[in-house]
Design an enzyme around this catalytic site. Structure first.
Site, PDB file in Angstrom:
ATOM      1  N   LYS A  22       0.864  -1.198  -0.035  1.00  0.00           N
ATOM      2  CA  LYS A  22       0.066   0.130  -0.101  1.00  0.00           C
ATOM      3  C   LYS A  22       0.746   1.358  -0.030  1.00  0.00           C
ATOM      4  CE  LYS A  22      -1.739   1.804   3.967  1.00  0.00           C
ATOM      5  NZ  LYS A  22      -1.642   3.290   4.160  1.00  0.00           N
ATOM      6  N   ASN A  23       1.917   1.303   0.870  1.00  0.00           N
ATOM      7  CA  ASN A  23       2.704   2.518   1.066  1.00  0.00           C
ATOM      8  C   ASN A  23       3.467   2.785  -0.001  1.00  0.00           C
ATOM      9  OD1 ASN A  23       1.135   2.946   3.379  1.00  0.00           O
ATOM     10  ND2 ASN A  23       2.875   2.692   4.852  1.00  0.00           N
ATOM     11  N   ARG A  93      -4.757  10.727   4.132  1.00  0.00           N
ATOM     12  CA  ARG A  93      -3.667  11.821   4.068  1.00  0.00           C
ATOM     13  C   ARG A  93      -2.705  11.678   3.020  1.00  0.00           C
ATOM     14  NH1 ARG A  93      -2.469  14.599   8.451  1.00  0.00           N
ATOM     15  NH2 ARG A  93      -0.347  14.336   7.674  1.00  0.00           N
ATOM     16  N   CYS A 117      -4.735  13.389  12.780  1.00  0.00           N
ATOM     17  CA  CYS A 117      -5.495  11.959  12.823  1.00  0.00           C
ATOM     18  C   CYS A 117      -5.370  11.118  14.032  1.00  0.00           C
ATOM     19  CB  CYS A 117      -5.229  10.987  11.349  1.00  0.00           C
ATOM     20  SG  CYS A 117      -3.483  10.624  11.649  1.00  0.00           S
ATOM     21  N   ARG A 122       0.683  15.110  12.978  1.00  0.00           N
ATOM     22  CA  ARG A 122       0.947  14.816  11.761  1.00  0.00           C
ATOM     23  C   ARG A 122       1.074  16.306  10.789  1.00  0.00           C
ATOM     24  NH1 ARG A 122      -1.146   9.121   9.570  1.00  0.00           N
ATOM     25  NH2 ARG A 122       0.605   9.298   8.514  1.00  0.00           N
ATOM     26  N   ASP A 307       5.101   1.039  12.109  1.00  0.00           N
ATOM     27  CA  ASP A 307       3.530   0.402  11.767  1.00  0.00           C
ATOM     28  C   ASP A 307       3.569  -1.001  12.133  1.00  0.00           C
ATOM     29  OD1 ASP A 307       2.799   2.866  10.372  1.00  0.00           O
ATOM     30  OD2 ASP A 307       3.272   1.990   8.312  1.00  0.00           O
ATOM     31  N   ILE A 329       8.016   7.635  16.679  1.00  0.00           N
ATOM     32  CA  ILE A 329       7.545   8.496  15.530  1.00  0.00           C
ATOM     33  C   ILE A 329       6.381   9.403  15.861  1.00  0.00           C
ATOM     34  CG2 ILE A 329       7.093   8.081  13.195  1.00  0.00           C
ATOM     35  CD1 ILE A 329      10.059   7.148  13.673  1.00  0.00           C
ATOM     36  N   ARG A 399      -8.380  -0.238   4.979  1.00  0.00           N
ATOM     37  CA  ARG A 399      -7.607   0.765   4.233  1.00  0.00           C
ATOM     38  C   ARG A 399      -6.234   0.005   4.072  1.00  0.00           C
ATOM     39  NH1 ARG A 399      -6.049   5.124   7.731  1.00  0.00           N
ATOM     40  NH2 ARG A 399      -4.689   4.904   6.221  1.00  0.00           N
TER      41      ARG A 399
HETATM   42  C1  UD1 Z   1       4.291   7.268   6.245  1.00  0.00           C
HETATM   43  C2  UD1 Z   1       3.526   6.185   6.212  1.00  0.00           C
HETATM   44  C3  UD1 Z   1       3.034   5.426   7.552  1.00  0.00           C
HETATM   45  C4  UD1 Z   1       4.439   5.334   8.448  1.00  0.00           C
HETATM   46  C5  UD1 Z   1       4.972   6.466   8.505  1.00  0.00           C
HETATM   47  C6  UD1 Z   1       6.153   6.471   9.435  1.00  0.00           C
HETATM   48  C7  UD1 Z   1       2.620   6.191   3.881  1.00  0.00           C
HETATM   49  C8  UD1 Z   1       1.367   6.257   3.124  1.00  0.00           C
HETATM   50  N1  UD1 Z   1       2.483   6.230   5.346  1.00  0.00           N
HETATM   51  O1  UD1 Z   1       3.374   8.150   6.803  1.00  0.00           O
HETATM   52  O2  UD1 Z   1       2.388   4.239   7.470  1.00  0.00           O
HETATM   53  O3  UD1 Z   1       3.707   5.198   9.774  1.00  0.00           O
HETATM   54  O4  UD1 Z   1       5.354   6.958   7.276  1.00  0.00           O
HETATM   55  O5  UD1 Z   1       6.897   5.349   8.938  1.00  0.00           O
HETATM   56  O6  UD1 Z   1       3.498   5.781   3.369  1.00  0.00           O
HETATM   57  N2  UD1 Z   1       6.605  15.216  10.173  1.00  0.00           N
HETATM   58  C9  UD1 Z   1       6.783  16.458  10.365  1.00  0.00           C
HETATM   59  N3  UD1 Z   1       6.723  17.447   9.278  1.00  0.00           N
HETATM   60  C10 UD1 Z   1       6.361  16.973   8.042  1.00  0.00           C
HETATM   61  C11 UD1 Z   1       6.315  15.652   7.739  1.00  0.00           C
HETATM   62  C12 UD1 Z   1       6.384  14.689   8.883  1.00  0.00           C
HETATM   63  O7  UD1 Z   1       6.952  16.992  11.521  1.00  0.00           O
HETATM   64  O8  UD1 Z   1       6.440  17.818   7.137  1.00  0.00           O
HETATM   65  C13 UD1 Z   1       6.633  14.133  11.227  1.00  0.00           C
HETATM   66  C14 UD1 Z   1       5.681  13.494  11.546  1.00  0.00           C
HETATM   67  O9  UD1 Z   1       4.439  14.272  12.309  1.00  0.00           O
HETATM   68  C15 UD1 Z   1       5.657  12.381  12.250  1.00  0.00           C
HETATM   69  C16 UD1 Z   1       7.349  12.031  11.632  1.00  0.00           C
HETATM   70  O10 UD1 Z   1       7.671  13.156  11.096  1.00  0.00           O
HETATM   71  O11 UD1 Z   1       6.058  12.421  13.586  1.00  0.00           O
HETATM   72  C17 UD1 Z   1       7.254  10.977  10.506  1.00  0.00           C
HETATM   73  O12 UD1 Z   1       6.119  11.007   9.722  1.00  0.00           O
HETATM   74  P1  UD1 Z   1       6.132  10.506   8.074  1.00  0.00           P
HETATM   75  O13 UD1 Z   1       7.361   9.838   8.016  1.00  0.00           O
HETATM   76  O14 UD1 Z   1       6.049  11.768   7.248  1.00  0.00           O
HETATM   77  O15 UD1 Z   1       5.129   9.865   7.953  1.00  0.00           O
HETATM   78  P2  UD1 Z   1       3.934   9.905   6.482  1.00  0.00           P
HETATM   79  O16 UD1 Z   1       4.904   9.890   5.719  1.00  0.00           O
HETATM   80  O17 UD1 Z   1       2.835  10.657   6.731  1.00  0.00           O
END
Ligand code: UD1
Length: 420
Positions: A22-23, A93, A117, A122, A307, A329, A399
């Protein structure tokens, strides 16, 4: 709302095929917006999130053709709209991943601002700062991110404060068509990013440092079509392995990959599992034994994935001994423990650490799913509990887990879906 009814106590035993990831499927579908020719993506999982991403492409006027094996051909020659509307973004998202490709290819994108969420606030500040560094103008208006780069994006040297999977993906996609060289420092190294990068390279992108925290992208004028097969889902793989381990059972998973699951496989071995890898197959056998508690701490790849944290919490709940699970995380990702405690688990929360004292048996109860992976932990708990567990709000599970009740049924579980 559909529910799952599980009568626990079966020792899982059997063989199933692992679905596509999925990811990596989600960013790869977003990346098709970058190509000047139709792109075919194969091995996509049949999941609500994938359907949402396809709906998002369609609502922009993109041509999407799906065959019976979930091979999708995306042809964006008819694109007429550059907006990701609130109704779709609020259900997923990952819709934010169209921002980079739209901006790079068409110079404009309006994407509804994703909210927080269940697992935390996030933010997406790192994505937006990166686009600004590449010359985009960004404003937030009426709940929408309005990004503009009429003259195209410029390569930039970008240091990301936090390791972000989505941020790395969005900026890497945008950089493929930017003028000049983009360097992404402190980039995420998750296998899904490698899969996306390999797909972009198949479309003609120039990317160095794939799989490292220092990715260099040399912009090209255009990307062409390709056919690309999405990699297997490592989190689905880990979930079934953990479910089998919690039940003291045996499982053979086909069409998957062990090389991207090292941290999880090591923890399962520590819990007492015998693991055999044979090409694309992974077999786990507990030889009827109860798992031993393990302690872990989540962190970006290659460390233990956030995850998989909830599933290990459920396994620890019935393991021998006491284990700790620390989430680093996301700020609110231990929510499943309250539902697990309603089933007789003995879990206490100390800051961002769950201390789990294993009990001999859980008792079935009605429980509520709150997010995707937390729901998987409730299913695992239901499988090993005595009596009946009803998991409500399973749209979260749908999902991320293709045909979960059919697959668990194949492993011998007593599980059925009740439409609500
Ligand atoms: C992706 C995965 C999710 C997984 C996560 C961490 C997908 C669709 N989802 O989510 O399943 O749990 O990686 O492995 O691939 N952050 C910031 N600023 C930003 C972006 C992120 O502060 O602009 C923080 C987030 O709040 C979080 C951390 O960085 O604490 C990691 O988030 P991120 O790796 O971006 O997660 P996703 O890409 O949303």
């Amino acid at each position: 709302m559909d529910k799952l009814i599980i009568t626990g106590g079966t020792v899982l035993d059997g063989e199933i095929r692992i679905s596509g990831s999925k990811n990596s499927g989600l960013p790869i579908l977003a990346a098709t917006l970058l190509a000047d020719e139709p792109v075919s993506i194969c091995n996509l999982p049949h999941l609500n999130d994938i359907t949402t991403m396809l709906a998002l492409l369609r609502c922009m006027g993109v041509g999407v053709t799906i065959d019976e094996r979930m091979c999708v051909e995306v042809d964006k020659s008819s694109i007429s709209d550059f907006e990701a509307p609130y109704d779709l973004v609020k259900t997923m998202r990952a819709s934010i991943l169209v921002l980079g490709p739209l901006l790079a290819r068409f110079g404009k994108a309006d994407v509804s601002f994703p909210g927080g969420c269940a697992i935390g606030s996030r933010p997406i500040d790192i994505h937006l700062k990166g686009f600004e560094a590449m010359g985009a103008e960004i404003e937030v208006d009426g709940g929408y991110i309005k990004a503009r780069a009429p003259g195209g994006l410029q390569g930039a040297h970008i240091f990301m404060d936090t390791v972000t999977v989505g941020g790395t993906e969005n900026l890497m996609m945008a950089a493929t068509l930017a003028k000049g060289i983009t360097v992404l420092e402190n980039a995420a190294r998750e296998p899904e990013i490698v899969d996306l990068a390999n797909c972009l390279v198949a479309m003609g992108a120039k990317i160095d440092g794939i799989g490292t925290d220092h990715i260099t992208i040399t912009g090209v004028d255009q990307l062409h079509g390709c056919t690309y097969e999405v990699m297997p889902d490592r989190i689905e793989t880990g979930t079934y392995l953990t479910a089998a381990a919690a039940s003291g059972g045996r499982v053979l998973l086909r069409d998957t990959r062990a090389d991207i699951l090292e941290a999880v496989l090591l923890k399962l071995e520590e819990a007492g599992a015998n693991i055999n890898v044979n090409g694309a197959d992974i077999e786990l056998d507990m030889k009827g034994n109860r798992p031993k508690s393990v302690s872990l701490r989540t962190a970006p790849y290659p460390a233990f994935p956030t995850d998989m944290q909830a599933q290990f919490t459920a396994m620890n709940a019935v393991a021998e001994g006491t284990g700790t699970v620390t989430e680093t995380i996301f700020e609110n990702r231990l929510i499943q423990i309250h539902e697990l405690n309603r089933m007789g688990a003995k879990i206490t929360l100390e800051g961002n650490t769950a201390v789990i004292k294993g009990v001999e048996a859980l008792r079935g109860a009605p429980v509520m799913a709150s997010d995707l992976r937390a729901s998987a932990s409730l299913v695992i708990a239901g499988l090993v509990a005595s009596g009946e567990t009803m998991v409500d709000r399973i749209y979260h599970i749908d999902r991320g887990y293709e045909c979960i009740e059919e697959k668990l049924h194949t492993l011998g579980a007593d599980i059925r879906r009740v439409p609500g």
